[in-house]
Design a protein around this motif. Structure first.
Motif, mmCIF file in Angstrom:
data_model
loop_
_atom_site.group_PDB
_atom_site.id
_atom_site.type_symbol
_atom_site.label_atom_id
_atom_site.label_comp_id
_atom_site.label_asym_id
_atom_site.label_seq_id
_atom_site.Cartn_x
_atom_site.Cartn_y
_atom_site.Cartn_z
ATOM 1 N N TRP A 279 0.842 -1.198 0.000
ATOM 2 C CA TRP A 279 0.000 0.000 0.000
ATOM 3 C C TRP A 279 0.874 1.244 0.000
ATOM 4 O O TRP A 279 1.901 1.301 0.696
ATOM 5 C CB TRP A 279 -0.900 -0.006 1.234
ATOM 6 N N THR A 280 0.442 2.239 -0.723
ATOM 7 C CA THR A 280 1.175 3.507 -0.760
ATOM 8 C C THR A 280 0.782 4.361 0.438
ATOM 9 O O THR A 280 -0.350 4.282 0.943
ATOM 10 C CB THR A 280 0.865 4.275 -2.048
ATOM 11 N N PRO A 281 1.693 5.188 0.931
ATOM 12 C CA PRO A 281 1.376 6.028 2.096
ATOM 13 C C PRO A 281 0.257 7.022 1.787
ATOM 14 O O PRO A 281 0.160 7.548 0.671
ATOM 15 C CB PRO A 281 2.686 6.751 2.384
ATOM 16 N N GLN A 283 -1.757 10.701 2.915
ATOM 17 C CA GLN A 283 -1.409 11.991 3.488
ATOM 18 C C GLN A 283 -2.007 12.109 4.887
ATOM 19 O O GLN A 283 -3.146 11.710 5.124
ATOM 20 C CB GLN A 283 -1.938 13.123 2.612
ATOM 21 N N ALA A 388 -2.604 2.392 9.324
ATOM 22 C CA ALA A 388 -1.639 2.841 8.315
ATOM 23 C C ALA A 388 -2.212 3.927 7.416
ATOM 24 O O ALA A 388 -1.505 4.888 7.058
ATOM 25 C CB ALA A 388 -1.196 1.641 7.469
ATOM 26 N N ARG A 389 -3.475 3.813 7.038
ATOM 27 C CA ARG A 389 -4.077 4.778 6.111
ATOM 28 C C ARG A 389 -4.624 6.013 6.819
ATOM 29 O O ARG A 389 -4.511 7.126 6.312
ATOM 30 C CB ARG A 389 -5.200 4.113 5.325
ATOM 31 N N PRO A 392 -1.019 7.993 9.165
ATOM 32 C CA PRO A 392 0.288 7.621 8.608
ATOM 33 C C PRO A 392 1.462 8.125 9.429
ATOM 34 O O PRO A 392 2.564 7.567 9.325
ATOM 35 C CB PRO A 392 0.266 8.246 7.210
ATOM 36 N N ASP A 393 1.256 9.163 10.257
ATOM 37 C CA ASP A 393 2.347 9.689 11.076
ATOM 38 C C ASP A 393 2.436 8.995 12.438
ATOM 39 O O ASP A 393 3.356 9.283 13.212
ATOM 40 C CB ASP A 393 2.163 11.192 11.306
ATOM 41 N N LEU A 448 2.408 -2.696 4.502
ATOM 42 C CA LEU A 448 1.852 -1.396 4.879
ATOM 43 C C LEU A 448 2.967 -0.429 5.254
ATOM 44 O O LEU A 448 3.981 -0.836 5.836
ATOM 45 C CB LEU A 448 0.906 -1.551 6.075
ATOM 46 N N PRO A 449 2.790 0.851 4.977
ATOM 47 C CA PRO A 449 3.774 1.856 5.394
ATOM 48 C C PRO A 449 3.602 2.170 6.885
ATOM 49 O O PRO A 449 2.744 2.962 7.284
ATOM 50 C CB PRO A 449 3.438 3.072 4.518
ATOM 51 N N LEU A 450 4.385 1.526 7.720
ATOM 52 C CA LEU A 450 4.251 1.640 9.167
ATOM 53 C C LEU A 450 5.598 1.967 9.796
ATOM 54 O O LEU A 450 6.639 1.505 9.330
ATOM 55 C CB LEU A 450 3.735 0.317 9.767
ATOM 56 N N SER A 451 5.549 2.739 10.877
ATOM 57 C CA SER A 451 6.744 3.018 11.668
ATOM 58 C C SER A 451 6.619 2.231 12.969
ATOM 59 O O SER A 451 5.828 2.583 13.844
ATOM 60 C CB SER A 451 6.849 4.523 11.955
#
Length: 540
Positions: A279-281, A283, A388-389, A392-393, A448-451
């Motif tokens: 998945w793309t990050p 905003q 994640a969606r 995102p931060d 997923l874009p996750l920190s």
């Protein structure tokens, strides 16, 4: 209805007489006959609703209660009955709202205070529950029920002097009250009076008054006593026997052809993301909080310890497992098609559900404005796609613990029953649940874009200041020295999880390696758990 007034008056007198003599079946029969003849009255609908509930026709019962409420919108007995009906349908927040409405209409209506108390306890608002039970004691001081619930609540929180005082008082009013006896058994066990605790629990198990649920609770508590006495084989058998009873009681709720079980849910989620492209990050959107941290992983992995330690920070507010993601789960986590829509959702749609998250938390008394929000819920591992969606931060702290201790601990604890906790009622089901969740977490972290920062519970308790500093650095939380003195600080709220009595004792090693005492009972599940133990750095 005017044509029926004389007849209705006579019927209501007969019903009142039946209720006065505690002949509920006669009162219900008279009410049903009167309604069949075309009469209408709130009491008639209320009584027929009771009959419908006994027939497990909850939808019809709720319809009758709503008709009663239209006829008598300020009747606290009707509002209270509506709350009970919603509770039976597992709509606890709605139930508590009806109990609160009943109290607002009639502040001296004691049953609504009591019901508001246990509904609040179910929702994790333990301080509200305590206040409601105390209100009941002031209105009906000779009733044992509120005193027994206060005893149980104090025992749950490790407040042993208060628990014993309330339990003894409840038993002075009703010597056989099972809830009070369970609380007293907990007090005896906490004082290491193990023989006395077993005596109380064996008395409950032999009592004709104890319900199946109460017997199951007694078996679980007896397991704890036997564990403390290091009779681990007998303890395991007692836990298993109690869990079997709870499982039998809840079997129809959480299994069957029309029920999606948690293993099935995890199965299709895992297959979906295994096939999904990354998945793309998204905003980031508006947030009232200055920072946002999710603590997740798995139950009994140290998430409550982390939350309570970070809650000592003056700039932090924590959720206490209050759910802000319910709207998003309903909209987007029901099927692969729902997830497809969420993956491609517009910025406006994402903003709508972000706002719903913050609104839900605010409605539950969590004010995150200009503070760092710690959202702790171990089962939110399944909801990482939403996190994640929508956020995102946000930073993710993923708690792990020796999986063999995790599965054993969940098997030994008495959780509020839901579809997820139902899986813990067998040791095999718990191991499969753990394995499936960890496999899903692995796939989600790759797609997923996750920190994410992973923290081992054993490392946390071995050097709390060092690990907390790492987490604060990762989550951009300014360090304050009060973070490591969390167990001694006055609490803003009671801890609602089964970890409460352990947290108040501070950081200790007592839960590390407990699985070895039960190793031969766990042999059948070690092939599922050992790979995860090795993965997280635990010796086999």
């Amino acid at each position: 209805m005017s044509d029926h007034l004389p007849e209705l008056s006579v019927t209501l007198e007969k019903i009142s007489a039946a209720l006065a003599s505690n002949d509920i079946p006669q009162a219900v029969s008279l009410a049903r006959e009167a309604l069949d003849r075309g009469n209408e009255h709130p009491l008639l609908f209320n009584l027929r609703a009771l009959w419908f509930e006994n027939q497990k026709q909850n939808r019809e019962a709720l319809a009758d209660l709503r008709r009663a409420q239209k006829l008598a919108p300020d009747d606290p007995t009707v509002l209270n009955a509506l709350g009970l009906a919603c509770a039976r349908a597992d709509r606890m927040a709605e139930a508590r709202g009806w109990f609160a409405d009943a109290i607002e209409r009639e502040p001296r209506f004691a049953p609504a205070h009591f019901n508001h108390g246990w509904a609040s306890e179910e929702l994790g608002d333990l301080d509200v529950a305590r206040a409601s039970f105390l209100a009941h004691t002031r209105l009906a001081p000779d009733h044992a029920d509120p005193w027994s619930r206060l005893a149980a609540l104090s025992a749950r929180l490790g407040e042993w002097d208060a628990a014993r005082t309330h339990a003894v008082h409840a038993l002075s009013l009703d010597p056989d009250h099972v809830t009070a006896r369970l609380a007293l058994a907990s007090c005896e066990a906490a004082a290491k009076n193990f023989a006395a605790a077993r005596g109380v629990l064996d008395g409950i198990l032999a009592s004709a008054r104890a319900s199946a649920v109460e017997r199951a609770l007694a078996l679980g508590q007896k397991g704890d006593v036997l564990h403390a006495e290091r009779d681990y084989d007998a303890a395991f058998e007692s836990y298993a026997a109690g869990n079997r009873q709870i499982r039998e009681i809840n079997l129809d709720r959480f299994t069957g052809p029309d029920v999606q079980t948690i293993p099935q849910y995890l199965g299709w989620l895992l297959r979906y993301f295994e096939k999904s492209s990354p998945w793309t990050p998204a905003q980031a959107g508006f947030a009232p909080a200055r920072g946002h941290v999710f603590i997740l992983g798995f139950p009994r992995s140290g998430t409550t310890l982390l939350e309570e330690a970070l809650a000592a920070h003056p700039g932090v507010v924590t959720t206490g497992e209050k759910d802000g993601l319910a709207d998003s789960v309903l909209a987007f986590m029901g099927s692969p098609a729902h997830l497809d829509r969420f993956k491609n959702a517009s910025p406006n749609t994402l903003e709508e559900y972000r706002a719903a998250y913050w609104r839900r938390l605010e409605e539950q008394g969590i004010n995150a404005k200009d503070r760092i929000l710690i959202d702790k819920q171990p089962y939110n591992t399944m909801k990482l796609p939403l996190i994640a969606r929508l956020f995102p931060d946000a930073r993710i702290v993923f708690a792990v613990r020796d999986p063999r201790d995790v599965v054993l601990s969940c098997f030994r604890r008495r959780f509020r029953m839901n579809a997820s906790n139902f899986e813990w009622l067998t040791i095999e089901g718990g191991a499969r649940f753990y394995d499936s969740t960890m496999r899903l977490a692995d796939v989600l972290r790759s797609k997923l874009p996750l920190s994410v920062k992973q923290i081992r519970h054993e490392d946390l308790i071995a050097d709390l200041p060092a690990r907390l500093r790492e987490i604060c650095d990762f989550a951009a939380i300014p360090w304050v020295d009060t973070l490591t003195a969390f167990a001694q600080r006055p609490r803003e709220r009671a801890i609602a999880t089964p970890s409460a009595s352990q947290i108040v004792r501070g950081v200790n090693q007592e839960g590390v390696g407990q699985w070895r005492n039960y190793e031969h009972h766990l042999r059948g599940i070690l092939p599922l758990l050992d790979p995860w133990a090795a993965r997280f750095g635990y010796p086999l």
